[in-house]
Write a protein that holds these residues in place. Structure first.
Motif, PDB file in Angstrom:
ATOM      1  N   LEU A 170      79.401  28.060 -24.394  1.00 12.33           N
ATOM      2  CA  LEU A 170      79.829  26.697 -24.917  1.00 12.33           C
ATOM      3  C   LEU A 170      78.835  25.725 -24.425  1.00 12.33           C
ATOM      4  N   TRP A 171      78.568  25.604 -22.847  1.00 12.08           N
ATOM      5  CA  TRP A 171      77.393  24.760 -22.418  1.00 12.08           C
ATOM      6  C   TRP A 171      76.191  24.981 -23.416  1.00 12.08           C
ATOM      7  N   ARG A 172      75.852  26.161 -23.515  1.00 11.16           N
ATOM      8  CA  ARG A 172      74.311  26.443 -24.131  1.00 11.16           C
ATOM      9  C   ARG A 172      74.330  25.867 -25.733  1.00 11.16           C
ATOM     10  N   SER A 173      75.617  26.046 -26.175  1.00 15.20           N
ATOM     11  CA  SER A 173      75.711  25.388 -27.656  1.00 15.20           C
ATOM     12  C   SER A 173      75.729  23.867 -27.515  1.00 15.20           C
ATOM     13  N   VAL A 174      76.373  23.257 -26.482  1.00 11.34           N
ATOM     14  CA  VAL A 174      76.497  21.767 -26.396  1.00 11.34           C
ATOM     15  C   VAL A 174      75.111  21.098 -25.935  1.00 11.34           C
ATOM     16  N   LEU A 175      74.472  21.807 -25.356  1.00 10.57           N
ATOM     17  CA  LEU A 175      73.181  21.535 -24.866  1.00 10.57           C
ATOM     18  C   LEU A 175      72.212  21.622 -26.087  1.00 10.57           C
ATOM     19  N   GLN A 176      72.275  22.351 -26.959  1.00 13.95           N
ATOM     20  CA  GLN A 176      71.390  22.240 -28.179  1.00 13.95           C
ATOM     21  C   GLN A 176      71.929  21.302 -28.978  1.00 13.95           C
ATOM     22  N   TRP A 177      73.254  20.793 -29.127  1.00 11.83           N
ATOM     23  CA  TRP A 177      73.852  19.782 -29.895  1.00 11.83           C
ATOM     24  C   TRP A 177      73.340  18.414 -29.352  1.00 11.83           C
ATOM     25  N   ILE A 178      73.451  18.394 -27.961  1.00 14.45           N
ATOM     26  CA  ILE A 178      72.860  17.186 -27.302  1.00 14.45           C
ATOM     27  C   ILE A 178      71.125  16.951 -27.597  1.00 14.45           C
ATOM     28  N   GLY A 179      70.462  18.058 -27.647  1.00 13.56           N
ATOM     29  CA  GLY A 179      68.915  17.975 -27.895  1.00 13.56           C
ATOM     30  C   GLY A 179      68.838  17.591 -29.391  1.00 13.56           C
ATOM     31  N   GLY A 180      69.436  18.177 -30.228  1.00 14.14           N
ATOM     32  CA  GLY A 180      69.496  17.682 -31.594  1.00 14.14           C
ATOM     33  C   GLY A 180      69.689  16.179 -31.701  1.00 14.14           C
ATOM     34  N   ILE A 181      70.602  15.577 -31.330  1.00 11.53           N
ATOM     35  CA  ILE A 181      70.631  14.207 -31.746  1.00 11.53           C
ATOM     36  C   ILE A 181      69.660  13.292 -31.014  1.00 11.53           C
ATOM     37  N   GLY A 182      69.328  13.841 -29.781  1.00 14.74           N
ATOM     38  CA  GLY A 182      68.199  13.087 -29.120  1.00 14.74           C
ATOM     39  C   GLY A 182      66.809  13.259 -29.736  1.00 14.74           C
ATOM     40  N   ILE A 183      66.716  14.551 -30.447  1.00 14.01           N
ATOM     41  CA  ILE A 183      65.490  14.744 -31.275  1.00 14.01           C
ATOM     42  C   ILE A 183      65.384  13.556 -32.363  1.00 14.01           C
ATOM     43  N   ILE A 184      66.376  13.645 -33.215  1.00 13.77           N
ATOM     44  CA  ILE A 184      66.477  12.670 -34.179  1.00 13.77           C
ATOM     45  C   ILE A 184      66.308  11.277 -33.857  1.00 13.77           C
ATOM     46  N   GLY A 185      66.849  10.750 -32.654  1.00 20.21           N
ATOM     47  CA  GLY A 185      66.667   9.412 -32.105  1.00 20.21           C
ATOM     48  C   GLY A 185      65.251   9.299 -31.986  1.00 20.21           C
ATOM     49  N   MET A 186      64.439  10.222 -30.879  1.00 21.07           N
ATOM     50  CA  MET A 186      63.191  10.116 -30.826  1.00 21.07           C
ATOM     51  C   MET A 186      62.237  10.280 -32.046  1.00 21.07           C
ATOM     52  N   PHE A 187      62.593  10.711 -32.995  1.00 18.22           N
ATOM     53  CA  PHE A 187      61.697  10.884 -34.249  1.00 18.22           C
ATOM     54  C   PHE A 187      61.731   9.776 -35.034  1.00 18.22           C
ATOM     55  N   VAL A 188      62.970   8.917 -35.084  1.00 12.28           N
ATOM     56  CA  VAL A 188      63.252   8.091 -35.974  1.00 12.28           C
ATOM     57  C   VAL A 188      62.701   6.401 -35.081  1.00 12.28           C
ATOM     58  N   ALA A 189      63.039   6.575 -33.861  1.00 12.61           N
ATOM     59  CA  ALA A 189      62.969   5.290 -33.311  1.00 12.61           C
ATOM     60  C   ALA A 189      61.474   5.159 -32.358  1.00 12.61           C
ATOM     61  N   VAL A 190      61.290   6.331 -31.726  1.00 14.54           N
ATOM     62  CA  VAL A 190      60.097   6.260 -30.548  1.00 14.54           C
ATOM     63  C   VAL A 190      58.812   6.685 -30.842  1.00 14.54           C
ATOM     64  N   LEU A 191      58.726   7.785 -31.613  1.00 13.78           N
ATOM     65  CA  LEU A 191      57.431   8.352 -31.964  1.00 13.78           C
ATOM     66  C   LEU A 191      56.663   7.706 -33.048  1.00 13.78           C
ATOM     67  N   PRO A 192      57.272   6.950 -34.240  1.00 15.58           N
ATOM     68  CA  PRO A 192      56.594   6.096 -34.969  1.00 15.58           C
ATOM     69  C   PRO A 192      56.120   4.941 -34.176  1.00 15.58           C
ATOM     70  N   PHE A 193      56.891   4.522 -33.225  1.00 18.99           N
ATOM     71  CA  PHE A 193      56.372   3.191 -32.494  1.00 18.99           C
ATOM     72  C   PHE A 193      55.185   3.643 -31.797  1.00 18.99           C
ATOM     73  N   LEU A 194      55.134   4.787 -31.073  1.00 26.05           N
ATOM     74  CA  LEU A 194      54.152   5.160 -30.334  1.00 26.05           C
ATOM     75  C   LEU A 194      52.696   5.614 -31.162  1.00 26.05           C
ATOM     76  N   GLY A 195      52.969   5.836 -32.566  1.00 26.07           N
ATOM     77  CA  GLY A 195      51.827   6.398 -33.281  1.00 26.07           C
ATOM     78  C   GLY A 195      51.603   7.800 -33.014  1.00 26.07           C
ATOM     79  N   ILE A 196      52.405   8.643 -32.722  1.00 24.14           N
ATOM     80  CA  ILE A 196      52.147   9.975 -32.446  1.00 24.14           C
ATOM     81  C   ILE A 196      51.924  10.790 -33.491  1.00 24.14           C
ATOM     82  N   GLY A 197      50.729  11.553 -33.731  1.00 23.72           N
ATOM     83  CA  GLY A 197      50.600  12.630 -34.679  1.00 23.72           C
ATOM     84  C   GLY A 197      50.917  12.260 -36.210  1.00 23.72           C
ATOM     85  N   GLY A 198      50.631  10.848 -36.466  1.00 25.97           N
ATOM     86  CA  GLY A 198      50.689  10.535 -37.877  1.00 25.97           C
ATOM     87  C   GLY A 198      52.143   9.936 -38.132  1.00 25.97           C
ATOM     88  N   MET A 199      53.107   9.910 -37.114  1.00 25.64           N
ATOM     89  CA  MET A 199      54.240   9.529 -36.970  1.00 25.64           C
ATOM     90  C   MET A 199      54.547   8.057 -37.727  1.00 25.64           C
TER      91      MET A 199
END
Length: 469
Positions: free
Chosen positions: A116-145
């Motif tokens: 369960l911990w392995r699955s929860v980790l990936q679920w946490i990472g998934g929402i963290g990745i979405i937030g990073m791609f939507v809010a952070v990386l475009p702000f930093l101008g990373i890789g065409g974001m």
């Protein structure tokens, strides 16, 4: 982040009320330690300015993923698995980056709290990745974001309330999809525990399973089709789901990268199904279900497997290698190079052809109705070049450590693209990363973190010039 992580660490302890949780003490101690340091950090930084400049955002982005990976490894390290620090950290980084590579074997006999911990980790990472791609990386101008810059990517006082609204919408969509996936799997014949784990990792496009056979354990074409749908949902831009909910109907289908991604999955899956059917003459529906599932799993960088697709022949072997580069859409939970970068590359290629034919022509670049500046193209080209350099360095490093060429190349690639399984007899879909030397696992850990953070943000932070001035 540490406070939230400590709350999630307590979830596997609840398994004691339903089955067995032999590692409850390890989870409780890890949660207390994380909570203590998290609260201490909040107290020490109380009253400080919350405004973040680009330099601070780079440090926060890279530092937070490293910190969360380190603390997430504690339950693995203190569990009854007797993992070394290297293996515990590898499993943690693979989980939080939704890569899906594993050093564990005998998953069918592994205690439920660890699964369960392995699955929860990936679920946490998934929402963290979405937030990073939507809010952070475009702000930093990373890789065409910067092409996907929205009001949420502007870290100003005016934009922060709108960013919070978008954040709530993203959480609502993410949790809803996860619940639907869990209930669908459960209704299709999985036990509730298996359905819970696979529901969390499907939407997160993570790939951790409760069995060494991965999705092949369930021997169900229906479940394979359902899983393919959920992986595709996780690989589409989540901010477009929020816009659909807010009344902007049709924005999902009108998005160029969404249409290109869906077309790629259908065309490749159909072509590979025909190839297999002409060579194997098996049941057409079963062939299609397994082919669609495994193709979708690789393109979305999930990493599930229902069969050892390396046995489908040299053509399939080569096709799966190149599909590992692709990834899903920007703003999704998927890894890889992302569909939009291939589309921008084709746009530049067409532009060069037109300039050769019409040297004086005035050409414009547009993507989803927005102008594509030279800055965005330059950032995308820089990302592609750095990606290939990192792939080269990673492959040479793994080869230097004694791994064969296929294992080295596919290992470096699967870590950078966060796919999960590699190719070959050792780390292929039927193998694990357990037998690799510790030095190789550290190389792959660096690759997983760097790949998940779009490479450039990590390279910027480790460059000497970043720390000057």
């Amino acid at each position: 982040m540490l406070v939230l992580l400590s709350i999630f660490m307590s979830l596997p302890v609840l398994m004691v009320f339903f089955t067995e949780a032999p590692n409850a003490v390890a989870f409780i101690n890890s949660a207390i330690f994380s909570l203590t340091l998290g609260v201490l950090g909040l107290i020490l930084t109380r009253g400080h300015s919350r405004y973040l400049k680009p330099r601070s955002m780079f440090i926060l982005t890279v530092g937070s993923w490293l910190l969360v990976s380190l603390f997430s490894a504690l339950p693995f390290y203190f569990s009854n698995l007797n993992l070394s620090l290297t293996d515990a950290l590898f499993e943690s980084i693979s989980g939080i980056t939704t890569t899906g590579s594993t050093v564990l074997t005998g998953l069918d006999q592994t205690s439920p709290d660890i699964l369960l911990w392995r699955s929860v980790l990936q679920w946490i990472g998934g929402i963290g990745i979405i937030g990073m791609f939507v809010a952070v990386l475009p702000f930093l101008g990373i890789g065409g974001m910067r092409l996907f810059t929205t009001e949420s990517s502007e870290w100003t006082d005016k934009a922060l309330p709108r960013m919070k609204t978008l954040g709530r919408g993203l959480m609502l969509v993410y949790i809803t999809f996860s619940l639907v996936a869990v209930l669908t799997y459960w209704a299709s014949g999985m036990t509730f525990f298996d359905a819970l784990n696979h529901g969390l990792t499907s939407i997160a496009t993570g790939g951790f399973s409760t069995s060494d056979q991965s999705m092949g354990k369930f021997d169900s074409n229906l479940i394979l089709i359902e899983a393919s749908v959920f992986m595709v949902l996780g690989a589409l831009p989540f901010f477009l789901y929020v816009r659909e909910l807010n009344g902007q109907h049709g924005v999902l289908w009108r998005d160029q990268q969404v249409r290109a991604f869906l077309l790629l999955v259908l065309v490749v899956a159909s072509a590979m199904t025909l190839f297999r059917w002409f060579n194997e003459h098996g049941d057409p529906f079963s062939t299609f279900a397994h082919t669609l599932f495994n193709i979708t799993s690789i393109i979305t960088t999930t990493g599930y497997a229902s069969q050892d697709y390396q046995l489908w022949g040299p053509f399939a072997f080569a096709a799966f290698f190149f599909l590992m580069f692709v990834g899903g859409c920007s703003g999704s939970t998927s890894g890889g190079m992302k569909i939009f970068r291939f589309q921008l590359s084709m746009m530049v290629l067409r532009e060069q052809f037109k300039r050769l034919l019409h040297p004086r022509a005035v050409l414009t670049r547009n993507f989803n109705g927005r102008a594509v500046s030279d800055e965005i193209i330059a950032s995308m080209i820089a990302y592609a070049f750095i990606f290939l350099v990192c792939l080269l360095v990673g492959t040479l490093a793994l080869s230097l450590l004694g791994l064969d060429f296929i294992t080295s190349l596919s290992g470096a690639l699967t870590s950078l693209t966060n796919v999960g399984p590699g190719l070959g007899t050792i780390i292929g879909p039927a193998g694990t990363f357990q037998s690799l030397p510790d030095a190789a696992k550290w190389v792959l850990c660096l690759g997983m973190i760097a790949g998940r953070l779009e490479l450039l943000s990590v390279l910027v932070v480790v460059s000497p010039g970043f720390w000057k001035g």
